[in-house]
Scaffold this motif. Structure first.
Motif, PDB file in Angstrom:
ATOM      1  N   ASN A  85       3.409   1.483   3.084  1.00  0.00           N
ATOM      2  CA  ASN A  85       4.551   2.130   3.743  1.00  0.00           C
ATOM      3  C   ASN A  85       5.880   1.630   3.170  1.00  0.00           C
ATOM      4  OD1 ASN A  85       2.906   3.667   5.404  1.00  0.00           O
ATOM      5  ND2 ASN A  85       2.957   2.189   7.097  1.00  0.00           N
ATOM      6  N   ASP A  86       5.959   0.339   2.881  1.00  0.00           N
ATOM      7  CA  ASP A  86       7.182  -0.208   2.283  1.00  0.00           C
ATOM      8  C   ASP A  86       7.444   0.411   0.910  1.00  0.00           C
ATOM      9  OD1 ASP A  86       7.643  -1.815   4.461  1.00  0.00           O
ATOM     10  OD2 ASP A  86       6.726  -3.608   3.577  1.00  0.00           O
ATOM     11  N   ILE A  87       6.380   0.557   0.112  1.00  0.00           N
ATOM     12  CA  ILE A  87       6.518   1.141  -1.221  1.00  0.00           C
ATOM     13  C   ILE A  87       6.939   2.608  -1.135  1.00  0.00           C
ATOM     14  CG2 ILE A  87       5.270   1.775  -3.329  1.00  0.00           C
ATOM     15  CD1 ILE A  87       3.510  -0.711  -2.846  1.00  0.00           C
ATOM     16  N   ILE A  88       6.281   3.369  -0.246  1.00  0.00           N
ATOM     17  CA  ILE A  88       6.610   4.789  -0.089  1.00  0.00           C
ATOM     18  C   ILE A  88       8.044   4.954   0.400  1.00  0.00           C
ATOM     19  CG2 ILE A  88       6.075   6.892   1.200  1.00  0.00           C
ATOM     20  CD1 ILE A  88       3.160   5.992   1.272  1.00  0.00           C
ATOM     21  N   TYR A  91      10.482   4.317  -2.415  1.00  0.00           N
ATOM     22  CA  TYR A  91      10.476   5.416  -3.384  1.00  0.00           C
ATOM     23  C   TYR A  91      11.197   6.642  -2.828  1.00  0.00           C
ATOM     24  CZ  TYR A  91       8.796   9.238  -6.308  1.00  0.00           C
ATOM     25  OH  TYR A  91       8.742  10.343  -7.117  1.00  0.00           O
ATOM     26  N   LEU A  92      10.906   7.027  -1.580  1.00  0.00           N
ATOM     27  CA  LEU A  92      11.526   8.217  -0.995  1.00  0.00           C
ATOM     28  C   LEU A  92      13.029   8.028  -0.803  1.00  0.00           C
ATOM     29  CD1 LEU A  92       8.913   9.477   1.644  1.00  0.00           C
ATOM     30  CD2 LEU A  92       9.501  10.480  -0.582  1.00  0.00           C
ATOM     31  N   TYR A 103      13.035  13.046   4.912  1.00  0.00           N
ATOM     32  CA  TYR A 103      11.729  13.055   5.577  1.00  0.00           C
ATOM     33  C   TYR A 103      11.034  11.738   5.267  1.00  0.00           C
ATOM     34  CZ  TYR A 103      10.060  14.469   0.915  1.00  0.00           C
ATOM     35  OH  TYR A 103       9.794  14.533  -0.432  1.00  0.00           O
ATOM     36  N   GLN A 104       9.969  11.481   6.003  1.00  0.00           N
ATOM     37  CA  GLN A 104       9.219  10.236   5.849  1.00  0.00           C
ATOM     38  C   GLN A 104       7.741  10.543   5.683  1.00  0.00           C
ATOM     39  OE1 GLN A 104      10.660   8.441   9.620  1.00  0.00           O
ATOM     40  NE2 GLN A 104      11.320   6.698   8.354  1.00  0.00           N
ATOM     41  N   GLU A 190       4.165   8.226 -13.188  1.00  0.00           N
ATOM     42  CA  GLU A 190       4.263   7.062 -14.068  1.00  0.00           C
ATOM     43  C   GLU A 190       5.287   6.084 -13.513  1.00  0.00           C
ATOM     44  OE1 GLU A 190       5.987   6.679 -18.419  1.00  0.00           O
ATOM     45  OE2 GLU A 190       3.984   7.556 -18.500  1.00  0.00           O
ATOM     46  N   LEU A 191       4.916   4.812 -13.468  1.00  0.00           N
ATOM     47  CA  LEU A 191       5.833   3.782 -13.020  1.00  0.00           C
ATOM     48  C   LEU A 191       6.934   3.586 -14.057  1.00  0.00           C
ATOM     49  CD1 LEU A 191       3.194   1.206 -11.726  1.00  0.00           C
ATOM     50  CD2 LEU A 191       4.501   2.823 -10.362  1.00  0.00           C
TER      51      LEU A 191
END
Length: 226
Positions: A85-88, A91-92, A103-104, A190-191
């Motif tokens: 969740n922290d990563i998402i 990123y968002l 949005y989440q 891709e990171l």
């Protein structure tokens, strides 16, 4: 007469001694000449041998390195829902920083998409729940299971159509309203450092989420491919 004979013998002996000395001297000169030539030959031969060995390619069994992204994962990471969740969220927030719509997406007992849409000029909040599945190629399929939107009776497909048309979503995210699914094409993501990832396990109940990480192309091969 005796004296004369002795003198002659002395001369003969001297001559023989001189001849012997000259012969020995000649032999010594030949010996040193041969030794010198032999030494030169050894030096030249050794130099030639070293030169050949230095210029000769070594036959070493080096590991074969692919010029493309490795087909086998380099390593695997295991995360829990909080970490995901922290990563998402990070990123968002970065992806939507210039967007007017927020949005989440996060993980609870299910995968959850939370956002708003306008109804009669008012923002209406919705919660769309999904069951996540890992696909064979490492992508993730989200299958919509339920929708929470207060007392307004709207079908899941209608909300997903709104999301697909009005929401700014990453190119590697494919919203399919007709099948009530969202495909996360991780193979297309891709990171920043060039690494790629593929889902290996998505067990939300037991909080066990695993991704395989793949090394990128090296810089030289990237430049050749461009």
């Amino acid at each position: 007469m005796r004296k004369s004979t002795d003198t002659l013998d002395d001369e003969v002996n001297k001559s023989k001694a001189l001849e012997t000395k000259l012969t020995e001297s000649k032999i010594n000169r030949n010996y040193w000449k041969i030794s010198f030539l032999l030494l030169i030959g050894i030096i030249l031969g050794f130099s030639l041998f070293i030169g050949i060995r230095v210029s000769e390619p070594q036959k070493v069994n080096l590991p074969k390195v692919n010029e493309t992204t490795t087909t086998e994962p380099t390593f695997q990471i295991q995360l829990n829902k909080t970490q995901v969740n922290d990563i998402i969220s990070y990123y968002l927030n970065d992806f939507l920083k210039d967007s007017g719509i927020k949005y989440q997406f996060y993980l609870e007992k299910n995968a959850l998409l939370n956002g708003t849409f306008k109804v009669l000029g008012h923002d209406m909040q919705f919660y769309l729940y999904f069951d996540p599945f890992v696909m064979e190629n490492g992508d993730i399929q989200l299958k919509a299971t339920s929708l929470s939107i207060g007392s307004l009776p709207l079908p899941i497909t209608q909300v997903m159509k709104y999301v697909a048309s009005d929401y700014e979503i990453p190119k590697w995210v494919d919203v399919q309203p007709s099948s009530k699914t969202i495909i996360l094409h991780l193979s297309q993501f891709e990171l920043q450092n060039g690494m790629k990832l593929a889902a290996d396990k998505m067990n939300i109940v037991d909080d066990d989420i695993r991704f395989n990480i793949f090394l990128p192309l090296d810089k030289q091969n990237r430049e050749k491919g461009e």
